[in-house]
Design an enzyme around this catalytic site. Sequence first.
Site, mmCIF file in Angstrom:
data_model
loop_
_atom_site.group_PDB
_atom_site.id
_atom_site.type_symbol
_atom_site.label_atom_id
_atom_site.label_comp_id
_atom_site.label_asym_id
_atom_site.label_seq_id
_atom_site.Cartn_x
_atom_site.Cartn_y
_atom_site.Cartn_z
ATOM 1 N N ASP A 86 0.862 -1.192 0.000
ATOM 2 C CA ASP A 86 0.000 0.000 0.000
ATOM 3 C C ASP A 86 0.897 1.241 0.000
ATOM 4 O O ASP A 86 1.650 1.473 0.938
ATOM 5 C CB ASP A 86 -0.901 -0.035 1.252
ATOM 6 C CG ASP A 86 -1.807 1.192 1.337
ATOM 7 O OD1 ASP A 86 -1.830 1.987 0.375
ATOM 8 O OD2 ASP A 86 -2.480 1.343 2.364
ATOM 9 N N ASP A 101 -3.018 2.520 -5.953
ATOM 10 C CA ASP A 101 -1.892 2.539 -5.012
ATOM 11 C C ASP A 101 -1.796 1.286 -4.131
ATOM 12 O O ASP A 101 -1.138 1.299 -3.104
ATOM 13 C CB ASP A 101 -1.942 3.806 -4.141
ATOM 14 C CG ASP A 101 -2.990 3.719 -3.050
ATOM 15 O OD1 ASP A 101 -4.041 3.106 -3.308
ATOM 16 O OD2 ASP A 101 -2.750 4.249 -1.958
ATOM 17 N N GLU A 102 -2.429 0.205 -4.562
ATOM 18 C CA GLU A 102 -2.372 -1.038 -3.781
ATOM 19 C C GLU A 102 -2.177 -2.240 -4.699
ATOM 20 O O GLU A 102 -2.736 -2.272 -5.795
ATOM 21 C CB GLU A 102 -3.678 -1.274 -3.032
ATOM 22 C CG GLU A 102 -4.035 -0.237 -1.997
ATOM 23 C CD GLU A 102 -5.456 -0.450 -1.481
ATOM 24 O OE1 GLU A 102 -5.679 -0.156 -0.303
ATOM 25 O OE2 GLU A 102 -6.326 -0.924 -2.241
HETATM 26 MG MG LIG Z 1 -2.392 4.089 0.129
#
Ligand SMILES: [Mg+2]
Length: 425
Positions: free
Chosen positions: A18, A113-114
Site C-alpha cells: 500500500d 496505489d495497492e
Molecule cells: Mg495508500
Amino acid sequence: MNQNSVAVKKDSRVLFVDMNSFFARCEQQVNYWLRGRPVGVCVYTGKYGCVISLSTEAKERGLKAGMRLNDAMLVCPDLVPVESNPARYRGYHTKIINVLKEHCMDVVPKSIDEAIINLTHHENTDPLTIAKKIKREILERVGDWLTCSVGIAPNAFLAKLASVRGKKQDGLLMITHDNIDDILRPLRLGDLPGIGGNMSYRLERAGVMTPLDMRYAGPQKLKAIFKGIEGVFWHYRLNFIETNIVSHEYRGMQAMRQISAEKRKSMEYIDQLFMTLCLTLEKRMVKHKFRCKAVGFTARYEDGTRWDDAFALTTPIQDAISLMRGIRLRTEKFMDMMNCGPIFNNDITQMRVSVTNFVNADNMLYSLFEDMDQKETAFKTMHAIKDKFGSDKLIRAVEMTDGQVIKDVIGFGSVKDLSELDYKA
Ligand SMILES: [Mg+2]
C-alpha cells in the site's frame, strides 16, 4: 485468475503493498519544493475543490481527505493545493507494478496505489526478505519520496490489515497463526477494513464485541448476523482462508456520447441518454462479473466549459440505478451549495460516465448490502432477455420502469442519502 479456495493457509506468503499518501507523494516526488510541506491534491483548486489526497505533513496537521479546500485552508493556512495529475499517478503505478513483477508474476493490482503479491506457489522465497527488497527498490528505482507499507499474512485480507497496522512500524508487519490474536486484541470492529458503523452495531448486538470475538464466533453465527454468505467470508478472512485474490484485465470502462444541437433541445432526451450510458456500463460490469468502487461523470457545454466529477464508493456498485443516483446526488448537492443552475441542462454537448476500481462480484469483500445478490439476479435476467430478443420495445419497457424509480429516488433524495457515498476521490 481466481486464487481463492477454502483451504486454511498455514504460511504467511501473501504480501499487500500500500503506497503511502500516494497522489500527494507523487506530486512531492516531481516537485522538490513540495517536500516537507502540507500538500493537498484536488481535482480542481478552486474554493470548493475537494481534497482527494493529503501528504503526510497535511495529515499531521489534522486534515482529512474529502474536505473542501476552503475548509482545509482554515485548518491549515499554509496548505499547498495542487491540481491532480491522473496520468502521472498511472505512470508511477505502472513502474511500481513492474518492480513487483520482477519478484513474482502473481501480482494483482487492487487499486492505483495497492497491489497483492501472492508468493504461495513460490516456495523458495522468503516473504520478509522480498518485502524489504520491494520497499527499497521502489525508493531507489521509482522515486525516493514514494514510501509504502507492506503487510504479510496467509491471506490477502489479513495482509491488507497488516499493511494498515504496520504503517507506524516502519511499514512492515507480518501476521501469522502465532501472533494474530495479539494483533486483533486491541482492535475495535471498525478497525477492520470493510466493517462500517451499521455492521459494528449489529455484531455488538449479537454479542460479537471485537475482531477477536469475530474470529472465534464461527461461520454459522456470522452468517446469521450478516444474513448471508458474507458472514462466512468474514469467518474465512479472519481464519486464514483466501477469499480476496481476484484479477481481471480491466482497469476501467467508460461510456460517452455527443449530443447534437437538435437533440439537446429536449431534456427528456438528455435524461434518457444519461440513463443509457449508465445502463451500458451496468451491462458490461454484469457481463464481466464485477462491481466498481469509483465513478466519474463529465458533461461538456456549448460555451466550452465542463462539469467534471469523480467519487469513490464505500459499497461497490454494478447497477445503473446506483450509478445514476450517485451522480445525480452529487450534482444536486453541488447545486444546493453553489446556488447555481442545473448541471443537467440543454447546453450539454457531450456526456461521459466512467467506472473504475473494480472488485469481483463473486465474492463481495466490502459490501454491506444484504439484498445485493437478489438485485443482481434481476439485472442479469434483464440483460439476458435483451440479448436474446434484442427488442427495442422490451428494453424501453424495462428502462422506463427504472426511470420512474430513479425519479422517485431522486425526488426524495436528501443529504442523508449522501452518507452512502464516500468522498475520498
Ligand atoms: Mg495508500
